[in-house]
Design an enzyme around this catalytic site. Sequence first.
Site, PDB file in Angstrom:
ATOM      1  N   TYR A  33      -4.460  -1.066 -12.807  1.00 47.04           N
ATOM      2  CA  TYR A  33      -3.768  -1.145 -11.522  1.00 47.04           C
ATOM      3  C   TYR A  33      -2.762  -1.880 -11.089  1.00 47.04           C
ATOM      4  CZ  TYR A  33      -5.660  -5.522  -9.552  1.00 47.04           C
ATOM      5  OH  TYR A  33      -6.113  -6.796  -9.206  1.00 47.04           O
ATOM      6  N   LYS A 147      -3.977  -5.913 -16.173  1.00 48.41           N
ATOM      7  CA  LYS A 147      -4.303  -5.760 -14.737  1.00 48.41           C
ATOM      8  C   LYS A 147      -5.481  -4.731 -14.727  1.00 48.41           C
ATOM      9  CE  LYS A 147      -2.240  -6.273 -10.035  1.00 48.41           C
ATOM     10  NZ  LYS A 147      -3.034  -7.228  -9.833  1.00 48.41           N
ATOM     11  N   GLU A 179      -6.307 -19.347 -12.729  1.00 49.23           N
ATOM     12  CA  GLU A 179      -5.545 -18.868 -11.458  1.00 49.23           C
ATOM     13  C   GLU A 179      -6.474 -18.260 -10.324  1.00 49.23           C
ATOM     14  OE1 GLU A 179      -3.951 -15.167 -12.707  1.00 49.23           O
ATOM     15  OE2 GLU A 179      -5.528 -14.564 -13.910  1.00 49.23           O
ATOM     16  N   LEU A 204      -3.116 -13.512 -15.472  1.00 50.67           N
ATOM     17  CA  LEU A 204      -2.334 -12.272 -15.276  1.00 50.67           C
ATOM     18  C   LEU A 204      -0.814 -12.908 -15.113  1.00 50.67           C
ATOM     19  CD1 LEU A 204      -2.389  -9.071 -14.608  1.00 50.67           C
ATOM     20  CD2 LEU A 204      -1.868  -9.875 -12.215  1.00 50.67           C
TER      21      LEU A 204
HETATM   22  N1  PDD Z   1      -3.470  -9.468  -7.173  1.00 53.50           N
HETATM   23  N2  PDD Z   1      -3.554 -13.190 -10.595  1.00 53.50           N
HETATM   24  C1  PDD Z   1      -4.468 -12.233 -10.370  1.00 53.50           C
HETATM   25  C2  PDD Z   1      -5.891 -12.436 -11.091  1.00 53.50           C
HETATM   26  C3  PDD Z   1      -4.019 -11.098  -9.676  1.00 53.50           C
HETATM   27  O1  PDD Z   1      -4.878 -10.423  -9.435  1.00 53.50           O
HETATM   28  C4  PDD Z   1      -2.957 -11.315  -8.882  1.00 53.50           C
HETATM   29  C5  PDD Z   1      -2.265 -10.026  -7.830  1.00 53.50           C
HETATM   30  C6  PDD Z   1      -2.048 -12.379  -9.245  1.00 53.50           C
HETATM   31  C7  PDD Z   1      -0.412 -12.461  -8.573  1.00 53.50           C
HETATM   32  O2  PDD Z   1       0.159 -11.448  -9.352  1.00 53.50           O
HETATM   33  P1  PDD Z   1       1.365 -10.782  -8.523  1.00 53.50           P
HETATM   34  O3  PDD Z   1       2.466 -11.652  -8.013  1.00 53.50           O
HETATM   35  O4  PDD Z   1       2.172  -9.731  -9.332  1.00 53.50           O
HETATM   36  O5  PDD Z   1       0.955  -9.912  -7.330  1.00 53.50           O
HETATM   37  C8  PDD Z   1      -2.464 -13.299 -10.148  1.00 53.50           C
HETATM   38  C9  PDD Z   1      -3.114  -8.344  -6.510  1.00 53.50           C
HETATM   39  C10 PDD Z   1      -2.058  -8.423  -5.409  1.00 53.50           C
HETATM   40  C11 PDD Z   1      -4.250  -7.652  -6.000  1.00 53.50           C
HETATM   41  O6  PDD Z   1      -5.124  -7.602  -6.781  1.00 53.50           O
HETATM   42  O7  PDD Z   1      -4.459  -7.195  -5.099  1.00 53.50           O
END
Ligand code: PDD
Length: 290
Positions: A33, A147, A179, A204
Site C-alpha cells: 500500500y 510497505k 521507527e 520503511l
Molecule cells: N505510514 N514508517 C512506517 C512504518 C510507516 O507506516 C510510515 C507511513 C512511515 C512514514 O512514511 P511516509 O513519510 O512516506 O508517510 C514510516 C502511512 C502514513 C500509513 O501507514 O498510514
Amino acid sequence: MTRIAYLDGEFLPLGECRVSALDRGFVFGDGIYEVSAVLDGGLVDNDSHLARLVRSVGEISLALPVTLERLIEIQKELITRNGLVNGVVYMQVTRGPAEREFGFPAAPKPTLFMFTQTKEIVASPNAATGIRVKSVPDLRWARCDIKSVSLLAQVLAKQAAAEAGCYEAWMVRDGFVTEGGSSSAFIVTADGTVVTRPNSNAILPGCTRKALLALAAEGAIRVEERLFTLDEAFAASEAFMTSASTFVYPIVELDGRTIGTGKPGPIATRLRQIYVDFARADAKLAENRP
Ligand code: PDD
C-alpha cells in the site's frame, strides 16, 4: 456526501466496493500500500510515494495492474469526485483472488483499491501541543523496507500506545529505536543535531523523512543518520515524528517522561513550518492537481 472509491477499473461508492474473500490481500496479507497527502486539493510529494510503491511491488514480484500515468489519473479523479481539499489518497494493490495456496498463482489478477480520507494535516491540534509516545518491542519481520499491508505488529503497537494515552508507538529492536508504528522517528541532541536511523531493511524509507532531510540541509540544520537508544531519546532536547498523514508532529513525552521542556521544541517547530511550505508549493504545481 457519499465517498467514492476506485476498485479494479470502477469508481463506486466506498460502501459498495466488494473484494473476493479469497483475495490474497485478505487471506495472506499479500499486498502493498501507499499513502499520499493532499493539501489545498493538490498531491504532496507524490512522485516519491509512487517510486516507493513501484519498488515495494517489485520486491514481492507483483505487477501494478495499471500504468503509473493511469494511477495518477485515478488519484486526481478521486480528489475531484470526493471534493477532497485536505487529507490523503490511499492506494493498495494485492496479488488478487486465487485458490488458497501459499506460492503465487500462475496467472495473478492483482486487485487495485484506492480511496480518500479527509484530514486537517496542517491545522492539527497535535502539531500545536505535541504528542505522547509509548515504546514497544519491534515485533516485525526482516523486510520492514517493504510497505506491506501485513500490519499486525503495527496494529498491536499502536493499540498499546493508544491504551496508554499515546498517539504513536516507537518500536525498539536490539536496544535501538527503529521507527514509529506508522511514522519515522527523530530526536534532537543538546547541540541541536537532528538524529534519525539510517535507511535499511529495518525501517520503511519514509518519503516525508527523505524530503525533510533535504530541507534541513538547505536550512543549515545539522543531521546525523545513526542508530539511537531510548535512553538517548529520554535525554534528548526534542523529539518528533514524520509521515505523509501528519507531516511533522513534535513529541513532548516518551513513556511518561517529559522530553525537553515538555513543549514542542524550536527545531521540530521550524522543520514542520519548512515542510508545510514545501508541501503547499508542491501541491500548487499544475501537474499535482486534478
Ligand atoms: N505510514 N514508517 C512506517 C512504518 C510507516 O507506516 C510510515 C507511513 C512511515 C512514514 O512514511 P511516509 O513519510 O512516506 O508517510 C514510516 C502511512 C502514513 C500509513 O501507514 O498510514
